[in-house]
Design a protein around this motif. Structure first.
Motif, mmCIF file in Angstrom:
data_model
loop_
_atom_site.group_PDB
_atom_site.id
_atom_site.type_symbol
_atom_site.label_atom_id
_atom_site.label_comp_id
_atom_site.label_asym_id
_atom_site.label_seq_id
_atom_site.Cartn_x
_atom_site.Cartn_y
_atom_site.Cartn_z
ATOM 1 N N ALA A 1 37.607 2.309 -33.297
ATOM 2 C CA ALA A 1 38.883 1.940 -32.671
ATOM 3 C C ALA A 1 38.855 0.609 -31.926
ATOM 4 C CB ALA A 1 39.350 3.068 -31.757
ATOM 5 N N PRO A 2 37.821 0.290 -31.128
ATOM 6 C CA PRO A 2 37.849 -0.978 -30.390
ATOM 7 C C PRO A 2 37.946 -2.213 -31.274
ATOM 8 C CG PRO A 2 36.228 0.484 -29.412
ATOM 9 C CD PRO A 2 36.667 1.109 -30.704
ATOM 10 N N PHE A 3 37.494 -2.122 -32.528
ATOM 11 C CA PHE A 3 37.543 -3.294 -33.399
ATOM 12 C C PHE A 3 38.974 -3.714 -33.716
ATOM 13 C CE2 PHE A 3 33.246 -1.740 -33.996
ATOM 14 C CZ PHE A 3 32.501 -2.908 -34.051
ATOM 15 N N ALA A 4 39.922 -2.782 -33.623
ATOM 16 C CA ALA A 4 41.323 -3.126 -33.896
ATOM 17 C C ALA A 4 41.833 -4.194 -32.944
ATOM 18 C CB ALA A 4 42.196 -1.876 -33.814
ATOM 19 N N GLU A 5 41.314 -4.216 -31.729
ATOM 20 C CA GLU A 5 41.798 -5.174 -30.733
ATOM 21 C C GLU A 5 41.500 -6.616 -31.125
ATOM 22 O OE1 GLU A 5 43.724 -6.562 -27.371
ATOM 23 O OE2 GLU A 5 43.713 -4.540 -28.264
#
Length: 287
Positions: free
Chosen positions: A246-250
């Motif tokens: 999920a953090p990679f979406a940022e």
């Protein structure tokens, strides 16, 4: 990937058989939109000569398909070392990587920022200025730029957190040919909690405030086997480690990193895990 606001997603690719023959075949197999390559043995000092036909084919393919190409310099490079022999080899190795990068049309050459090893940090930073500044001055107008990659904080590394890049760039007078390659595993292991709410944004804004948003030219997208602050550099496949997917979406949404290519350096001895990592990142980008 022609639009400047779209992040190309790719991988460090093996080049057995040639930079173009092997590297582009693997890139196509895994769906890579950007590639990073070694142009010499990453764990030695030998400087491999390129094969003109392979170099030309890679450059022409990259130009025709707007494929971002990057070179990773050898791991042994350390301009902060107290060893004169290591310094001499490091200078020669960086120069070789920059020259080879220019021939193949690379946008940047990634180099680790180094360690003071057993000497005072101040002495190591003086060496960075003495030896890196002339190399930056040698880069021709068409590039490639030299991309500084902070490490995970192990030992006496000169750069780990993004704020460490400030003094490092000051040492080379904030040279315009010095950019940044941000490795997500390294940053997480160095203490940037990318899993916390707003953690990715906080790191990117700290980077922009320290060196300027325009210096971020490449992201190594790697999950981490170890927890935040571990100072351990052990990559994991996207979503299988302590960072999670999920953090990679940022990185695809934040203005500092928008449009910056991402390349994976994740585990796997075959194409399948790398294809899966790229597909995961593409879903996060395009979803």
């Amino acid at each position: 990937m022609a639009r400047a606001d779209i992040n190309a997603i790719g991988a460090h690719v093996p080049v057995a058989g040639g930079l173009a023959t092997g590297g582009l075949r693997y890139a196509a197999e895994i769906g890579a939109e950007a590639v990073q390559v070694f142009v010499s043995n990453p764990r030695g000092w030998a400087q491999a000569a390129g094969k003109p036909a392979e170099d030309r084919r890679l450059r022409e393919h990259a130009e025709e398909h707007d494929l971002p190409v990057f070179v990773h310099a050898p791991y042994l490079i350390n301009l902060g070392s107290p060893s004169p022999e290591t310094i001499a080899h490091s200078v020669a190795s960086i120069r070789h990587a920059l020259q080879r990068g220019a021939v193949i049309g690379a946008r940047g050459v990634v180099v680790h920022t180094g360690s003071a090893v057993s000497q005072p940090r101040e002495d190591a930073m003086r060496q960075i200025r003495e030896h890196l500044l002339p190399l930056l001055d040698e880069i021709p107008g068409e590039g490639p730029d030299l991309l500084l990659e902070p490490m995970a904080g192990q030992g006496r590394m000169l750069c780990a957190t993004v704020t460490d890049l400030g003094p490092y760039l000051d040492a080379v007078d904030r040279h315009p040919r010095a950019g940044v390659c941000l490795d997500t595993c390294h940053a997480f292991s160095a203490g940037h909690d990318l899993t916390a709410p707003g953690g990715v944004a906080a790191m990117l804004e700290a980077l922009a405030g320290t060196v300027g948003a325009d210096r971020l030219r490449l992201i190594h997208a790697n999950d981490s086997k170890d927890p935040c602050g571990s100072c351990r550099d052990r990559h994991e496949n996207i979503g299988a480690g302590q960072i999670g997917a999920a953090p990679f979406a940022e990185f695809f949404r934040h203005p500092v990193s928008r449009g910056v290519p991402l390349v994976i350096e994740t585990p796997g001895r075959s194409a399948e895990p790398h294809r899966a990592d790229i597909e995961t990142l593409k879903r996060l980008r395009d979803g």
